[in-house]
Design an enzyme around this catalytic site. Structure first.
Site, PDB file in Angstrom:
ATOM      1  N   ASP A  14     -34.115 -40.607  45.086  1.00 14.09           N
ATOM      2  CA  ASP A  14     -33.035 -41.580  45.220  1.00 14.09           C
ATOM      3  C   ASP A  14     -33.647 -42.978  45.140  1.00 14.09           C
ATOM      4  OD1 ASP A  14     -30.713 -42.925  45.749  1.00 14.09           O
ATOM      5  OD2 ASP A  14     -30.204 -41.801  47.548  1.00 14.09           O
ATOM      6  N   ASP A 108     -28.677 -43.307  39.980  1.00 14.94           N
ATOM      7  CA  ASP A 108     -29.804 -43.600  40.876  1.00 14.94           C
ATOM      8  C   ASP A 108     -30.341 -42.402  41.653  1.00 14.94           C
ATOM      9  OD1 ASP A 108     -27.567 -43.326  42.465  1.00 14.94           O
ATOM     10  OD2 ASP A 108     -27.981 -45.066  43.725  1.00 14.94           O
ATOM     11  N   GLU A 109     -29.898 -41.200  41.344  1.00 13.44           N
ATOM     12  CA  GLU A 109     -30.438 -40.051  42.076  1.00 13.44           C
ATOM     13  C   GLU A 109     -30.408 -38.780  41.228  1.00 13.44           C
ATOM     14  OE1 GLU A 109     -28.187 -38.542  45.463  1.00 13.44           O
ATOM     15  OE2 GLU A 109     -26.488 -39.777  44.847  1.00 13.44           O
TER      16      GLU A 109
END
Length: 443
Positions: A14, A108-109
């Site tokens: 993350d 983002d992850e």
């Protein structure tokens, strides 16, 4: 059942405070300062908050007005999805070079299951995670946190524990120690309704849920959900890490414990579901053309209405207003039991024109007319500089707008590679000042 993992290791990566971190990276003056990313209008919502803002209580999905009260000195900027998308691609290109299965969840992850880690010792997993983090930091300037465990659930929880900028590995056999004290809401699939159902019988932690008999959980939550949650509570998570196809829609819905019976409550609930869906839209790096509202009445009859526009939008105000307008034609005679909002017709995000934000062109033009003393340029919307706009000056180079009014605009001239740059106040009519591609801030 704890420890039923077969030597498997799943990692969850993350990027820390992604939206705000990108702003701090490409606008070096903001390093170490509280930053809020989101809608600038009166109904704006926080899309991302830096850790300097989070320590004061600001967080994603919070109304921007409340976040600004909590962090009055925060720098508030509109999202720049095009920049986030490019940096996301750079991060996950590096992730895929590790080999094995990669399941990217958002910009983002992602989950990762490196084939070479099967059966590895925890210290080897830690070393792998640290090397990956170092490569990402060197290539992009961004920090990330990595969690690892025997399944996706544990990896996700571990990465949250590792934040910010850290690694947390849950050794095989330690699942009970990590999961048991956590609230049941931490489990995938436990929403407000399931949480309330479990709380009514005294189950508030994952450990308490794990201690129930399977038949008890099924009686409370139903067969499919009950069996899955009982397994997750015991640390058993066999779900594969697999590449996802690009989602065709993002949505959010909720079922109410008590039926809603007044229009104002329904409108508030629709706005809340639109906010949740909008957050997922931003995380996907795309924009939506179609808004659909689903309403289920106390009679269990379900009604839906949708509307499609010629161009895709990321504006929360526009999407929420559309959803609320659609709701008016779908309200049942009885109370409302369920509300859902979905956004579809998704398209790759194109940097919007100046006014594709929480402020309409007319309103912003009126504001410029009121504040600007620059004569003929006052009513010219092309000279209405908004905080956060990327600009270019033929003498000073690339910069971003810090503020404007009374015929003047203050610009901070800097990019990722310049370090903190000077601020200069110019006339809004300066012919050398033009709008710029946000991606230039990466150079």
């Amino acid at each position: 059942m704890f420890g039923d993992h077969g030597g498997r290791w799943v990692l969850h990566l993350d990027v820390d405070a992604f939206f705000a971190s990108v702003e701090q990276l490409t606008r070096p003056t903001l390093t170490g300062r509280p930053v809020l990313v989101g809608g600038l209008g009166p109904r704006g919502v926080v899309a991302g908050a830096s850790y300097e803002s989070r320590v004061h209580g600001a967080r994603s999905a919070m109304p921007m007005s409340r976040a600004r009260r909590l962090v009055p000195d925060a720098v508030v900027l509109p999202p720049r999805i095009a920049v986030y998308r490019v940096l996301s691609e750079r991060v996950f290109d590096l992730v895929r070079q590790c080999g094995g299965a990669v399941e990217q969840i958002s910009v983002d992850e992602a989950f990762i299951e490196p084939a070479g880690l099967a059966g590895a010792a925890p210290n080897a997993v830690t070393d792998t995670a640290e090397r990956l983090r170092a490569r990402i930091k060197a290539a992009t300037g961004l920090t990330c946190s990595v969690g690892a465990g025997s399944g996706k659930q544990l990896a996700k929880i571990a990465s949250t524990m590792a934040k910010p900028d850290g690694v947390r590995v849950v050794p095989h056999g330690a699942e009970r120690d990590v999961l048991s004290p956590l609230p049941v809401r931490k489990l995938w699939g436990v929403g407000p309704v399931a949480e309330a159902t479990l709380r009514r019988v005294g189950v508030e932690t994952i450990g308490a849920l794990a201690a129930l008999q399977p038949a008890e959980v099924v009686a409370l939550l139903g067969n499919a959900l009950g069996i899955e949650l009982h397994g997750l509570a015991q640390g058993v998570d066999r779900r594969p890490v697999a590449q996802r196809g690009e989602a065709k829609q993002v949505s959010a819905e909720t079922t109410f414990d008590t039926d809603l019976s007044d229009v104002s409550s329904v409108r508030r609930a629709v706005a809340e579901m639109a906010e949740h869906a909008h957050r997922r839209l931003l995380a996907s790096g795309r924009a939506a053309r179609t808004v659909t509202v689903k309403i289920r009445g106390a009679d269990f009859a379900t009604r839906s209405r949708s509307e499609t526009t010629p161009t895709a939008s990321t504006s929360l105000t526009v999407l929420t207003a559309t959803a609320q307008r659609l709701t008016e034609g779908a309200l049942p005679d009885s109370g409302v039991r369920l509300i859902g909002v979905s956004l579809s017709g998704l398209a790759d995000f194109v940097q919007p024109p100046l006014f594709d934000t929480d402020t309409t062109q007319a309103a912003l033009t009126e504001e410029v007319v009121e504040q600007d003393t620059g004569g003929a340029t006052a009513a010219d919307p092309t000279r209405a500089w908004r905080p956060g706009d990327d600009v270019h000056h033929s003498t000073y180079g690339h910069g971003w707008v810090q503020g404007s009014g009374h015929g003047r605009v203050t610009v901070r001239f800097e990019t990722r590679n310049t370090g903190p740059g000077p601020a200069r106040t110019l006339s809004v009519a300066d012919p050398a000042l033009t709008r710029a591609d946000p991606l230039a801030s990466l150079e």
